[in-house]
Design a protein around this motif. Structure first.
Motif, PDB file in Angstrom:
ATOM      1  N   ILE A  44       0.842  -1.185   0.000  1.00  0.00           N
ATOM      2  CA  ILE A  44       0.000   0.000   0.000  1.00  0.00           C
ATOM      3  C   ILE A  44       0.888   1.249   0.000  1.00  0.00           C
ATOM      4  CG2 ILE A  44      -1.987  -1.090   1.135  1.00  0.00           C
ATOM      5  CD1 ILE A  44      -0.997   0.094   3.792  1.00  0.00           C
ATOM      6  N   ASP A  45       0.362   2.348  -0.477  1.00  0.00           N
ATOM      7  CA  ASP A  45       1.128   3.587  -0.560  1.00  0.00           C
ATOM      8  C   ASP A  45       1.464   4.177   0.800  1.00  0.00           C
ATOM      9  OD1 ASP A  45       1.110   3.483  -3.331  1.00  0.00           O
ATOM     10  OD2 ASP A  45      -0.708   4.702  -3.503  1.00  0.00           O
ATOM     11  N   GLU A  46       0.742   3.811   1.842  1.00  0.00           N
ATOM     12  CA  GLU A  46       0.907   4.419   3.162  1.00  0.00           C
ATOM     13  C   GLU A  46       2.081   3.860   3.964  1.00  0.00           C
ATOM     14  OE1 GLU A  46      -2.124   3.143   2.144  1.00  0.00           O
ATOM     15  OE2 GLU A  46      -2.915   5.084   1.505  1.00  0.00           O
ATOM     16  N   LEU A  47       2.753   2.818   3.469  1.00  0.00           N
ATOM     17  CA  LEU A  47       3.908   2.276   4.201  1.00  0.00           C
ATOM     18  C   LEU A  47       4.962   3.372   4.372  1.00  0.00           C
ATOM     19  CD1 LEU A  47       4.353  -1.248   2.560  1.00  0.00           C
ATOM     20  CD2 LEU A  47       3.201  -0.681   4.690  1.00  0.00           C
ATOM     21  N   VAL A  48       5.694   3.326   5.490  1.00  0.00           N
ATOM     22  CA  VAL A  48       6.716   4.341   5.750  1.00  0.00           C
ATOM     23  C   VAL A  48       8.105   3.735   5.616  1.00  0.00           C
ATOM     24  CG1 VAL A  48       5.274   5.779   7.220  1.00  0.00           C
ATOM     25  CG2 VAL A  48       6.563   3.926   8.243  1.00  0.00           C
ATOM     26  N   LYS A  49       9.048   4.554   5.169  1.00  0.00           N
ATOM     27  CA  LYS A  49      10.438   4.129   5.071  1.00  0.00           C
ATOM     28  C   LYS A  49      11.050   4.122   6.458  1.00  0.00           C
ATOM     29  CE  LYS A  49      11.132   6.116   0.511  1.00  0.00           C
ATOM     30  NZ  LYS A  49      11.861   7.124  -0.263  1.00  0.00           N
ATOM     31  N   ILE A  50      11.856   3.080   6.714  1.00  0.00           N
ATOM     32  CA  ILE A  50      12.518   2.925   8.005  1.00  0.00           C
ATOM     33  C   ILE A  50      13.991   2.602   7.763  1.00  0.00           C
ATOM     34  CG2 ILE A  50      12.603   1.575  10.136  1.00  0.00           C
ATOM     35  CD1 ILE A  50       9.715   0.876   9.698  1.00  0.00           C
ATOM     36  N   SER A  51      14.835   3.129   8.614  1.00  0.00           N
ATOM     37  CA  SER A  51      16.250   2.787   8.611  1.00  0.00           C
ATOM     38  C   SER A  51      16.555   2.105   9.942  1.00  0.00           C
ATOM     39  CB  SER A  51      17.097   4.049   8.448  1.00  0.00           C
ATOM     40  OG  SER A  51      18.460   3.720   8.486  1.00  0.00           O
ATOM     41  N   LEU A  52      16.879   0.809   9.892  1.00  0.00           N
ATOM     42  CA  LEU A  52      17.191   0.034  11.092  1.00  0.00           C
ATOM     43  C   LEU A  52      18.702   0.091  11.320  1.00  0.00           C
ATOM     44  CD1 LEU A  52      14.975  -3.096  10.397  1.00  0.00           C
ATOM     45  CD2 LEU A  52      14.400  -1.082  11.770  1.00  0.00           C
ATOM     46  N   MET A  53      19.104   0.608  12.460  1.00  0.00           N
ATOM     47  CA  MET A  53      20.519   0.759  12.778  1.00  0.00           C
ATOM     48  C   MET A  53      20.915  -0.241  13.853  1.00  0.00           C
ATOM     49  SD  MET A  53      21.305   3.214  10.742  1.00  0.00           S
ATOM     50  CE  MET A  53      22.988   3.389  11.277  1.00  0.00           C
ATOM     51  N   GLU A  54      21.955  -1.033  13.565  1.00  0.00           N
ATOM     52  CA  GLU A  54      22.501  -1.980  14.534  1.00  0.00           C
ATOM     53  C   GLU A  54      23.973  -1.637  14.740  1.00  0.00           C
ATOM     54  OE1 GLU A  54      20.953  -6.204  13.983  1.00  0.00           O
ATOM     55  OE2 GLU A  54      20.633  -5.312  12.005  1.00  0.00           O
ATOM     56  N   GLU A  81      23.300  -0.621   8.649  1.00  0.00           N
ATOM     57  CA  GLU A  81      22.038   0.060   8.367  1.00  0.00           C
ATOM     58  C   GLU A  81      21.240  -0.782   7.377  1.00  0.00           C
ATOM     59  OE1 GLU A  81      20.377   4.406   6.845  1.00  0.00           O
ATOM     60  OE2 GLU A  81      22.506   3.962   6.722  1.00  0.00           O
ATOM     61  N   THR A  82      19.987  -1.055   7.717  1.00  0.00           N
ATOM     62  CA  THR A  82      19.117  -1.848   6.868  1.00  0.00           C
ATOM     63  C   THR A  82      17.885  -1.021   6.526  1.00  0.00           C
ATOM     64  OG1 THR A  82      19.842  -3.871   7.983  1.00  0.00           O
ATOM     65  CG2 THR A  82      17.837  -4.020   6.657  1.00  0.00           C
ATOM     66  N   ALA A  83      17.627  -0.872   5.235  1.00  0.00           N
ATOM     67  CA  ALA A  83      16.415  -0.172   4.798  1.00  0.00           C
ATOM     68  C   ALA A  83      15.230  -1.117   4.915  1.00  0.00           C
ATOM     69  CB  ALA A  83      16.579   0.308   3.357  1.00  0.00           C
ATOM     70  N   ALA A  84      14.105  -0.606   5.392  1.00  0.00           N
ATOM     71  CA  ALA A  84      12.911  -1.426   5.570  1.00  0.00           C
ATOM     72  C   ALA A  84      11.673  -0.563   5.340  1.00  0.00           C
ATOM     73  CB  ALA A  84      12.892  -2.029   6.971  1.00  0.00           C
ATOM     74  N   LEU A  85      10.537  -1.232   5.309  1.00  0.00           N
ATOM     75  CA  LEU A  85       9.252  -0.548   5.238  1.00  0.00           C
ATOM     76  C   LEU A  85       8.467  -0.906   6.480  1.00  0.00           C
ATOM     77  CD1 LEU A  85       8.306  -1.182   1.505  1.00  0.00           C
ATOM     78  CD2 LEU A  85       9.092   0.958   2.515  1.00  0.00           C
ATOM     79  N   GLY A  86       7.671   0.050   6.967  1.00  0.00           N
ATOM     80  CA  GLY A  86       6.914  -0.185   8.181  1.00  0.00           C
ATOM     81  C   GLY A  86       5.446   0.149   8.024  1.00  0.00           C
ATOM     82  N   ASP A  87       4.674  -0.348   8.950  1.00  0.00           N
ATOM     83  CA  ASP A  87       3.249  -0.085   9.032  1.00  0.00           C
ATOM     84  C   ASP A  87       2.994   1.422   9.129  1.00  0.00           C
ATOM     85  OD1 ASP A  87       0.768   0.327  10.956  1.00  0.00           O
ATOM     86  OD2 ASP A  87       0.532  -1.621   9.976  1.00  0.00           O
ATOM     87  N   ARG A 108      14.678   1.485  19.474  1.00  0.00           N
ATOM     88  CA  ARG A 108      14.317   2.782  20.028  1.00  0.00           C
ATOM     89  C   ARG A 108      14.283   3.782  18.888  1.00  0.00           C
ATOM     90  NH1 ARG A 108      16.436   7.404  21.089  1.00  0.00           N
ATOM     91  NH2 ARG A 108      18.551   6.784  20.607  1.00  0.00           N
ATOM     92  N   CYS A 109      13.248   4.587  18.848  1.00  0.00           N
ATOM     93  CA  CYS A 109      13.106   5.582  17.792  1.00  0.00           C
ATOM     94  C   CYS A 109      14.094   6.723  18.040  1.00  0.00           C
ATOM     95  CB  CYS A 109      11.675   6.115  17.752  1.00  0.00           C
ATOM     96  SG  CYS A 109      11.417   7.331  16.445  1.00  0.00           S
ATOM     97  N   ASP A 110      14.992   6.953  17.081  1.00  0.00           N
ATOM     98  CA  ASP A 110      15.961   8.040  17.185  1.00  0.00           C
ATOM     99  C   ASP A 110      15.490   9.248  16.379  1.00  0.00           C
ATOM    100  OD1 ASP A 110      18.620   8.913  18.172  1.00  0.00           O
ATOM    101  OD2 ASP A 110      19.030   9.105  16.026  1.00  0.00           O
ATOM    102  N   LEU A 122      15.500   3.889  13.514  1.00  0.00           N
ATOM    103  CA  LEU A 122      15.339   3.073  14.706  1.00  0.00           C
ATOM    104  C   LEU A 122      16.679   2.455  15.081  1.00  0.00           C
ATOM    105  CD1 LEU A 122      12.028   1.170  13.823  1.00  0.00           C
ATOM    106  CD2 LEU A 122      12.279   3.289  15.136  1.00  0.00           C
ATOM    107  N   PHE A 123      17.073   2.580  16.361  1.00  0.00           N
ATOM    108  CA  PHE A 123      18.308   1.988  16.866  1.00  0.00           C
ATOM    109  C   PHE A 123      17.978   0.668  17.559  1.00  0.00           C
ATOM    110  CE2 PHE A 123      21.123   6.011  17.592  1.00  0.00           C
ATOM    111  CZ  PHE A 123      21.104   6.263  16.243  1.00  0.00           C
TER     112      PHE A 123
END
Length: 135
Positions: A44-54, A81-87, A108-110, A122-123
């Protein structure tokens, strides 16, 4: 989520690697004993981009030997860093909020949602288990 298991019977790919899965529900199956798992979101178009940082340790040894130069044991990869999509509901995260991502861990949301072109950052929160190293 919480529907039970589905058994994938067929995987279709085209030349652009778009996938289609065909399967059957297996509701009596156990999520705990199923080895291969898939997490998905609807397209769906409403998904948000996320950057997962480890993050990993700065040095590769628990303790330096006497006279050993720490430069010799510096970890070459301390950040992944991993690119992902979120709800779409992740747009409501505020800086410092903690969220669990299924089969990935706690984060944790940075950087919260600012605009569609900027990912939420997100960290990863370490869980105490020894990491095998980032790749």
């Amino acid at each position: 989520m919480d529907w039970g298991n589905a058994i994938v019977k067929k995987i279709d790919k085209d030349q652009d690697v778009n996938l289609a899965l065909t399967g059957v529900l297996h509701l009596e199956g156990s999520v705990k004993t199923t080895k291969l798992k898939l997490t998905w979101l609807p397209e769906i178009d409403e998904l948000v981009k996320i950057s997962l940082m480890e993050f990993d340790y700065l040095i590769t040894k628990k303790k330096l030997e006497e006279g050993e130069d720490f430069v010799d044991v510096l970890n070459p990869c301390t950040e992944k860093e991993t690119a992902a999509l979120g709800d779409p509901n992740m747009r409501n995260l505020k800086c410092g909020d903690v969220v669990q991502l299924e089969r990935k861990g706690y984060f944790r949301c940075d950087v919260p949602y600012l605009k569609p072109s900027k990912p939420i950052v997100l960290f990863a929160i370490p869980d105490g288990r020894q990491q095998a190293g980032l790749k």
